[in-house]
Design a protein around this motif. Sequence first.
Motif, PDB file in Angstrom:
ATOM      1  N   PRO A  43     -22.896  -9.191 -19.619  1.00  0.00           N
ATOM      2  CA  PRO A  43     -21.854  -9.153 -19.942  1.00  0.00           C
ATOM      3  C   PRO A  43     -21.643  -9.023 -21.382  1.00  0.00           C
ATOM      4  N   ARG A  44     -21.503  -8.447 -22.340  1.00  0.00           N
ATOM      5  CA  ARG A  44     -22.416  -8.706 -23.851  1.00  0.00           C
ATOM      6  C   ARG A  44     -21.210  -7.720 -25.350  1.00  0.00           C
ATOM      7  N   PRO A  45     -20.948  -7.971 -25.540  1.00  0.00           N
ATOM      8  CA  PRO A  45     -19.395  -7.733 -26.494  1.00  0.00           C
ATOM      9  C   PRO A  45     -20.012  -6.228 -26.866  1.00  0.00           C
ATOM     10  N   SER A  46     -18.981  -4.985 -26.889  1.00  0.00           N
ATOM     11  CA  SER A  46     -19.634  -3.997 -27.619  1.00  0.00           C
ATOM     12  C   SER A  46     -19.386  -3.314 -28.986  1.00  0.00           C
ATOM     13  N   ASP A  47     -18.962  -4.336 -29.186  1.00  0.00           N
ATOM     14  CA  ASP A  47     -18.462  -4.601 -31.336  1.00  0.00           C
ATOM     15  C   ASP A  47     -19.191  -5.415 -32.039  1.00  0.00           C
ATOM     16  N   LEU A  48     -20.284  -5.426 -32.423  1.00  0.00           N
ATOM     17  CA  LEU A  48     -21.097  -6.945 -33.265  1.00  0.00           C
ATOM     18  C   LEU A  48     -20.634  -6.224 -34.685  1.00  0.00           C
ATOM     19  N   THR A  49     -21.312  -7.337 -35.004  1.00  0.00           N
ATOM     20  CA  THR A  49     -21.442  -7.076 -37.164  1.00  0.00           C
ATOM     21  C   THR A  49     -23.234  -7.678 -36.894  1.00  0.00           C
ATOM     22  N   VAL A  50     -23.455  -6.974 -38.037  1.00  0.00           N
ATOM     23  CA  VAL A  50     -24.776  -7.244 -38.743  1.00  0.00           C
ATOM     24  C   VAL A  50     -24.872  -8.688 -38.378  1.00  0.00           C
ATOM     25  N   GLU A  51     -24.140 -10.075 -39.388  1.00  0.00           N
ATOM     26  CA  GLU A  51     -24.003 -10.939 -38.948  1.00  0.00           C
ATOM     27  C   GLU A  51     -24.192 -11.668 -37.591  1.00  0.00           C
ATOM     28  N   ASP A  52     -23.495 -11.163 -36.732  1.00  0.00           N
ATOM     29  CA  ASP A  52     -23.481 -11.447 -35.558  1.00  0.00           C
ATOM     30  C   ASP A  52     -25.339 -11.032 -34.260  1.00  0.00           C
ATOM     31  N   VAL A  53     -25.425 -10.256 -34.968  1.00  0.00           N
ATOM     32  CA  VAL A  53     -27.155  -9.886 -34.490  1.00  0.00           C
ATOM     33  C   VAL A  53     -28.017 -10.924 -35.319  1.00  0.00           C
ATOM     34  N   LEU A  54     -28.084 -10.832 -36.546  1.00  0.00           N
ATOM     35  CA  LEU A  54     -28.943 -12.007 -36.678  1.00  0.00           C
ATOM     36  C   LEU A  54     -28.816 -12.924 -36.436  1.00  0.00           C
ATOM     37  N   ALA A  55     -27.759 -13.566 -36.300  1.00  0.00           N
ATOM     38  CA  ALA A  55     -27.432 -14.738 -35.830  1.00  0.00           C
ATOM     39  C   ALA A  55     -27.783 -14.830 -34.418  1.00  0.00           C
ATOM     40  N   GLY A  56     -27.799 -13.637 -33.179  1.00  0.00           N
ATOM     41  CA  GLY A  56     -28.179 -13.990 -32.313  1.00  0.00           C
ATOM     42  C   GLY A  56     -29.938 -13.795 -31.790  1.00  0.00           C
ATOM     43  N   LEU A  57     -30.516 -12.889 -32.704  1.00  0.00           N
ATOM     44  CA  LEU A  57     -31.434 -12.609 -32.596  1.00  0.00           C
ATOM     45  C   LEU A  57     -32.909 -13.671 -33.709  1.00  0.00           C
ATOM     46  N   GLY A  58     -31.833 -13.993 -34.403  1.00  0.00           N
ATOM     47  CA  GLY A  58     -32.390 -14.801 -35.309  1.00  0.00           C
ATOM     48  C   GLY A  58     -33.298 -15.958 -35.098  1.00  0.00           C
ATOM     49  N   SER A  59     -33.411 -16.597 -33.999  1.00  0.00           N
ATOM     50  CA  SER A  59     -33.983 -17.789 -33.074  1.00  0.00           C
ATOM     51  C   SER A  59     -34.977 -17.703 -31.810  1.00  0.00           C
ATOM     52  N   PHE A  60     -34.921 -16.263 -32.141  1.00  0.00           N
ATOM     53  CA  PHE A  60     -35.543 -15.376 -30.726  1.00  0.00           C
ATOM     54  C   PHE A  60     -37.115 -16.333 -30.966  1.00  0.00           C
ATOM     55  N   PRO A  61     -37.414 -16.053 -29.043  1.00  0.00           N
ATOM     56  CA  PRO A  61     -36.960 -16.289 -27.769  1.00  0.00           C
ATOM     57  C   PRO A  61     -35.988 -17.159 -27.352  1.00  0.00           C
ATOM     58  N   GLU A  62     -35.738 -18.224 -28.372  1.00  0.00           N
ATOM     59  CA  GLU A  62     -34.876 -18.882 -27.674  1.00  0.00           C
ATOM     60  C   GLU A  62     -33.170 -18.277 -27.297  1.00  0.00           C
ATOM     61  N   PRO A  63     -33.143 -18.702 -26.539  1.00  0.00           N
ATOM     62  CA  PRO A  63     -31.234 -17.864 -26.323  1.00  0.00           C
ATOM     63  C   PRO A  63     -30.539 -18.250 -27.761  1.00  0.00           C
ATOM     64  N   ARG A  64     -29.975 -17.555 -28.202  1.00  0.00           N
ATOM     65  CA  ARG A  64     -28.391 -18.455 -28.935  1.00  0.00           C
ATOM     66  C   ARG A  64     -27.709 -19.651 -27.721  1.00  0.00           C
ATOM     67  N   ASP A  65     -26.800 -20.401 -28.529  1.00  0.00           N
ATOM     68  CA  ASP A  65     -25.833 -21.011 -28.682  1.00  0.00           C
ATOM     69  C   ASP A  65     -25.126 -20.288 -28.699  1.00  0.00           C
ATOM     70  N   THR A  66     -24.227 -19.815 -27.443  1.00  0.00           N
ATOM     71  CA  THR A  66     -22.985 -19.145 -27.794  1.00  0.00           C
ATOM     72  C   THR A  66     -21.439 -19.249 -27.982  1.00  0.00           C
ATOM     73  N   ASP A  67     -21.758 -20.966 -27.937  1.00  0.00           N
ATOM     74  CA  ASP A  67     -20.372 -22.070 -28.205  1.00  0.00           C
ATOM     75  C   ASP A  67     -20.514 -22.387 -29.596  1.00  0.00           C
ATOM     76  N   GLY A  68     -21.340 -22.601 -30.323  1.00  0.00           N
ATOM     77  CA  GLY A  68     -22.138 -23.037 -31.839  1.00  0.00           C
ATOM     78  C   GLY A  68     -21.615 -21.651 -32.881  1.00  0.00           C
ATOM     79  N   HIS A  69     -21.739 -21.850 -33.698  1.00  0.00           N
ATOM     80  CA  HIS A  69     -21.329 -21.833 -35.518  1.00  0.00           C
ATOM     81  C   HIS A  69     -22.444 -21.204 -36.139  1.00  0.00           C
ATOM     82  N   ASP A  70     -22.967 -20.282 -36.236  1.00  0.00           N
ATOM     83  CA  ASP A  70     -24.412 -19.776 -36.810  1.00  0.00           C
ATOM     84  C   ASP A  70     -23.622 -18.845 -38.362  1.00  0.00           C
ATOM     85  N   ASP A  71     -24.125 -20.067 -39.377  1.00  0.00           N
ATOM     86  CA  ASP A  71     -24.240 -19.270 -40.805  1.00  0.00           C
ATOM     87  C   ASP A  71     -25.978 -18.679 -40.906  1.00  0.00           C
TER      88      ASP A  71
END
Length: 600
Positions: free
Chosen positions: A450-478
């Motif tokens: 299940p994925r959010p159907s609406d993301l922002t540019v910041e969300d995309v970069l926060a999620g893929l910036g550390s790829f392939p390591e999965p992002r910690d969805t409970d943490g805050h990423d600046d």
Amino acid sequence: MQNTTLYSLFMPPEDCYGDFGLICGFTATRQVLGQIRRTFTGEMARPVLAAFIHPTVNAISDVPGLAWMWMRLTGRGYNLLHAKVALLGFRRRGGDGYVLRLAVSTGNWTPDPLTGSIDLFWSTDLDTATPDAQDVADIRAAHAMFGWLRARADCALIERRYDGHRPDALLEAAINALPVSQARPRFIDSRNQALFPQVVERLATKKKASRLILGSGYFESDGDGAAGLPERLRQALVQEKSLAKSASLDLFLNPASCQGLAARASALMKAGWNLRRPYSALHSADGRLHAKFVLLASGETEAVGRVYLGSGNLSRNGFERSASAGGNLEAGVVVDLPTGLKWPLRRNTRHSIAGVLPVQFNETATPEALQPGDSFVRPDEPEGLPPVSWLMWDNDVLSAPENKHVVVIGADGAEATTPCHWAAPAPAIVTLADGGWRLPVISADALVVPRPSDLTVEDVLAGLGSFPEPRDTDGHDDGEEGGEPLADASDAPEPPPAAYAIRRMMELLVRLGEAQARLDPRDWQRWCRELQQNLCAISAHEQAMLDFFRKAGANPLPALADPRMRPEGVAPDLLTEALSVVAMAWELSDYPSLWDREAA
């Protein structure tokens, strides 16, 4: 045997993240398995853990990223699947490094070891760049046991490809590439030989021991002779000349629930055994002993010897029968005691045996204080297994492998037979009408997440910036360390709309391109799939940015298709197809590349 929790066994080593692991156990709960998976890794689009649990009517087959291995019900070759072992693989960040971990627990994958149950854990890590011969032997021995389990389970869910690769590929490759080791494994299991003779043989040292200390949360209820298994174990060690006849004998048990030992207490005491309640500084006086251990040691002030810990209780099915002879599948390790441990003085556990084992030597239990407690109740087993291990979704149609007709509970709550209509979005879990089994769903070569159907540019970069390591969805990423935030400060002047749209898009493409160029080719297919999903999902929130490029009649996405933005040796078609889908979602597919205009 240190102050370790069940969850810390799955915590990645420094500079690593979880790749794939195998775990087995007798019982498990959804809460604990879910936290184990989250502790191990945030990845959920493929199986990251395969759980081999004793067959149960309460199968936990709907934890995202955890594959439930459906154990065969007939001809399985064991009484109870009672071993509690984890064999885990971790990828090193920023390279090809890989770390293997073998963990052995006396406790189940339930809340009990985290609360009132006194359990023991042991683990070892092996860096494949500098493999230790002893660790190699242990990991190979545990791997063989899991191979035995795999032959007795439906493992189809981890034997197929996700994003082009089997989920266990790196783990298996790392183990198979280990050098030959002549070391004797510390890891033992009861597939073909009971734990009893293996423990007796491996505990022996050159010096005859003067102390034997046993502990178990469960003993044989009846029919076990006058003094039972503890005395048979002592006699075997004496016969092997590993234990002095005059040795000090201590047996740790739960006084309120020690099964047949309550009736055999007098015989045991007559044979020289001190019956004792456990002691753990981490638990209250109500702590229940669930750990199983055998310690053979000597020394007046400093303890020197070896200890067994594992899943096998001091019962016939747990310790004296192999799985092939009708006993349980059990597993454990026999290891040397850490150096420098002292025998405890009163309650002082610092640097003592009582710091690593739940023991005390000041109090004994009288026969009158011992109670048999509740008898063991065998868990209910299912009458059958689900006809398939997963379901598939594509273009609003739900189907089953091999075109099987499976009755499911549809999105509207009514029964339907596959293949059947299921409107988007794809479901992550579907319930079967027969048996209520909950099964994962695969779509586009990945587990549906299940994925959010609406993301922002910041969300995309926060999620893929550390790829392939999965992002910690409970943490805050600046954003990446040292990078500029994309959002303007509240007191900053608002830039012109055109400049704002261009800046956001360029920042997005530059950061994605840099990450994309550094990819390991093994992660390429997953990258393209997630890139497509996430860029499509920004359409709603980023209309102002996208509208600028629609009005300009230019598509900026082809910048990511530049060969300089791709790792060597990957298929460009995957990226081209993904960007084509994104362009349609952004309503830019009818426009030429922005970069073609610049070149002209």
